[in-house]
Design a protein around this motif. Structure first.
Motif, PDB file in Angstrom:
ATOM      1  N   UNK A 193       0.831  -1.203   0.000  1.00  0.00           N
ATOM      2  CA  UNK A 193       0.000   0.000   0.000  1.00  0.00           C
ATOM      3  C   UNK A 193       0.869   1.258   0.000  1.00  0.00           C
ATOM      4  N   UNK A 194       1.949   1.254   0.776  1.00  0.00           N
ATOM      5  CA  UNK A 194       2.859   2.395   0.781  1.00  0.00           C
ATOM      6  C   UNK A 194       3.497   2.593  -0.593  1.00  0.00           C
ATOM      7  N   UNK A 195       3.856   1.490  -1.246  1.00  0.00           N
ATOM      8  CA  UNK A 195       4.443   1.570  -2.579  1.00  0.00           C
ATOM      9  C   UNK A 195       3.440   2.184  -3.552  1.00  0.00           C
ATOM     10  N   UNK A 196       2.181   1.765  -3.457  1.00  0.00           N
ATOM     11  CA  UNK A 196       1.133   2.318  -4.314  1.00  0.00           C
ATOM     12  C   UNK A 196       0.948   3.806  -4.032  1.00  0.00           C
ATOM     13  N   UNK A 197       0.915   4.172  -2.745  1.00  0.00           N
ATOM     14  CA  UNK A 197       0.747   5.584  -2.370  1.00  0.00           C
ATOM     15  C   UNK A 197       1.818   6.465  -3.014  1.00  0.00           C
ATOM     16  N   UNK A 198       3.071   6.065  -2.856  1.00  0.00           N
ATOM     17  CA  UNK A 198       4.180   6.885  -3.359  1.00  0.00           C
ATOM     18  C   UNK A 198       4.177   6.954  -4.885  1.00  0.00           C
ATOM     19  N   UNK A 199       3.834   5.844  -5.520  1.00  0.00           N
ATOM     20  CA  UNK A 199       3.791   5.813  -6.987  1.00  0.00           C
ATOM     21  C   UNK A 199       2.670   6.725  -7.516  1.00  0.00           C
ATOM     22  N   UNK A 200       1.550   6.731  -6.843  1.00  0.00           N
ATOM     23  CA  UNK A 200       0.419   7.561  -7.261  1.00  0.00           C
ATOM     24  C   UNK A 200       0.726   9.041  -7.076  1.00  0.00           C
ATOM     25  N   UNK A 201       1.338   9.380  -5.949  1.00  0.00           N
ATOM     26  CA  UNK A 201       1.707  10.773  -5.691  1.00  0.00           C
ATOM     27  C   UNK A 201       2.634  11.280  -6.791  1.00  0.00           C
ATOM     28  N   UNK A 202       3.630  10.465  -7.153  1.00  0.00           N
ATOM     29  CA  UNK A 202       4.591  10.858  -8.182  1.00  0.00           C
ATOM     30  C   UNK A 202       3.923  10.977  -9.551  1.00  0.00           C
ATOM     31  N   UNK A 203       3.019  10.046  -9.872  1.00  0.00           N
ATOM     32  CA  UNK A 203       2.384  10.027 -11.191  1.00  0.00           C
ATOM     33  C   UNK A 203       1.549  11.273 -11.444  1.00  0.00           C
ATOM     34  N   UNK A 204       0.927  11.816 -10.387  1.00  0.00           N
ATOM     35  CA  UNK A 204       0.046  12.978 -10.566  1.00  0.00           C
ATOM     36  C   UNK A 204       0.652  14.267 -10.029  1.00  0.00           C
ATOM     37  N   UNK A 205       1.933  14.220  -9.654  1.00  0.00           N
ATOM     38  CA  UNK A 205       2.642  15.413  -9.149  1.00  0.00           C
ATOM     39  C   UNK A 205       1.868  16.075  -8.015  1.00  0.00           C
ATOM     40  N   UNK A 206       1.454  15.260  -7.040  1.00  0.00           N
ATOM     41  CA  UNK A 206       0.663  15.758  -5.924  1.00  0.00           C
ATOM     42  C   UNK A 206       1.558  16.099  -4.731  1.00  0.00           C
ATOM     43  N   UNK A 207       1.038  16.922  -3.836  1.00  0.00           N
ATOM     44  CA  UNK A 207       1.739  17.256  -2.596  1.00  0.00           C
ATOM     45  C   UNK A 207       1.236  16.345  -1.483  1.00  0.00           C
ATOM     46  N   UNK A 208       2.150  15.709  -0.764  1.00  0.00           N
ATOM     47  CA  UNK A 208       1.773  14.787   0.300  1.00  0.00           C
ATOM     48  C   UNK A 208       2.405  15.202   1.619  1.00  0.00           C
ATOM     49  N   UNK A 209       1.569  15.336   2.655  1.00  0.00           N
ATOM     50  CA  UNK A 209       2.043  15.516   4.024  1.00  0.00           C
ATOM     51  C   UNK A 209       1.887  14.172   4.739  1.00  0.00           C
ATOM     52  N   UNK A 210       2.894  13.771   5.493  1.00  0.00           N
ATOM     53  CA  UNK A 210       2.834  12.513   6.236  1.00  0.00           C
ATOM     54  C   UNK A 210       3.021  12.809   7.720  1.00  0.00           C
ATOM     55  N   UNK A 211       2.038  12.429   8.528  1.00  0.00           N
ATOM     56  CA  UNK A 211       2.128  12.535   9.983  1.00  0.00           C
ATOM     57  C   UNK A 211       2.417  11.135  10.524  1.00  0.00           C
ATOM     58  N   UNK A 212       3.537  10.968  11.211  1.00  0.00           N
ATOM     59  CA  UNK A 212       3.999   9.638  11.614  1.00  0.00           C
ATOM     60  C   UNK A 212       3.740   9.370  13.096  1.00  0.00           C
ATOM     61  N   UNK A 213       3.024   8.298  13.369  1.00  0.00           N
ATOM     62  CA  UNK A 213       2.790   7.874  14.746  1.00  0.00           C
ATOM     63  C   UNK A 213       4.111   7.574  15.442  1.00  0.00           C
TER      64      UNK A 213
END
Length: 311
Positions: free
Chosen positions: A83-103
């Motif tokens: 799922x993390x791999x999919x998330x990062x690939x999708x963000x890159x494909x659409x040039x999106x901005x991602x904020x990650x809050x880490x537990x």
């Protein structure tokens, strides 16, 4: 006079919407309403199927322009690698901005403590509310649906949260004629649920119609799992398996994806979209009721967490 709908779900008249067209149109309208009414919206995106569909709808709502919102993921540290791999690939494909809050950051500096059962899903609330406050997000899109769980069935499409990100079901506002009230005081924000009126089956049928790519764990695959509390959980550093919980390899898939510590797999041979749709149509258990340990903690588990600021 209305036109008939064929057995394939297509309308005889070009002026008649199928139920998927109507749901899509409603969601696109909600995205555009938020874009026009709020200053700093954000989309919660985990790489699960509902957030994937939500992002797909946002891309449609603003095409050919880019999505005007950032994305936010609360990372428990126990996520499925696929799922993390999919998330990062999708963000890159659409040039999106991602904020990650880490537990994990909150555990490392003492703001949160690990739970005895190893699950971190209930620990997401503080990082989520802190991220909303730090970035001054005034509208936060979530993929919750009313058919998932009884507390979520109480939500409006626009759900007001107070300055502490807490939810009070008594402050729910009427939403007559698809008119949404986004008014909020300084420090408050609105949680927005474009998929409120969708069902799990609607989501899968829409994924099939739109050819939306998903992480492979949503389809049948052989995986090492162990049994706990009637669910097949994946082994991992989060604390499983315990002594007396033998690991075995089974043909499984996931109906919903949280993290490895709370999300159970189901025995399934459904390896294609159509097979999954057939399986879901025959199911008599909701996806969360069947596979989410965090919802089994008490009868009011979800509502309690929503009052504290969780989605």
């Amino acid at each position: 006079m209305t036109s008939a709908v064929t057995s394939t779900g297509a309308a005889d008249s070009p002026y008649t919407l199928t139920h998927l067209d109507a749901l899509e149109s409603e969601a696109v309208h909600i995205f555009r309403e938020v874009a026009g009414e709020f200053e700093r919206p954000v989309i919660l995106f985990s790489g699960g199927k509902d957030s994937i569909v939500m992002l797909h709808l946002a891309l449609k709502a603003f095409a050919p322009a880019p999505v005007p919102f950032a994305l936010l993921h609360v990372d428990t540290g126990h996520n499925f690698p696929e799922v993390l791999e999919y998330r990062d690939r999708t963000i890159a494909a659409h040039a999106l901005r991602l904020h990650v809050a880490k537990v994990q950051d909150y555990i490392d500096d003492g703001r949160l403590r690990e739970r005895p059962d190893g699950t971190r899903n209930p620990l997401q609330t503080v990082p989520l509310t802190d991220a909303i406050a730090a970035h001054r997000f005034d509208a936060v899109f979530g993929g919750g649906r009313r058919d998932e769980e009884k507390a979520r069935a109480k939500e409006r499409v626009f759900s007001l949260r107070d300055e502490f990100s807490q939810w009070d079901p008594r402050r729910q506002r009427p939403e007559l004629w698809s008119l949404y009230n986004g008014r909020h005081a300084p420090g408050e924000h609105v949680r927005v649920f474009p998929l409120s009126n969708w069902t799990e089956l609607d989501v899968w049928q829409y994924i099939a119609r739109e050819s939306v790519e998903l992480p492979e764990i949503y389809f049948a695959h052989r995986r090492e799992v162990f049994s706990r509390s009637g669910m097949w959980l994946s082994p991992g550093k989060w604390g499983g398996p315990r002594p007396g919980e033998p690991v075995q390899t089974r043909l499984v898939r996931y109906r919903t994806v949280g993290d490895m510590s709370c999300t159970g797999a189901v025995d399934s041979a459904a390896a294609t979209l159509q097979a999954v749709i057939t399986e879901i149509a025959a199911s008599r258990l909701t996806e969360r009721g069947a596979t989410r340990a965090d919802d089994r903690m008490s009868e009011a588990a979800m509502e309690d967490r929503k009052r504290e600021g969780y989605f």
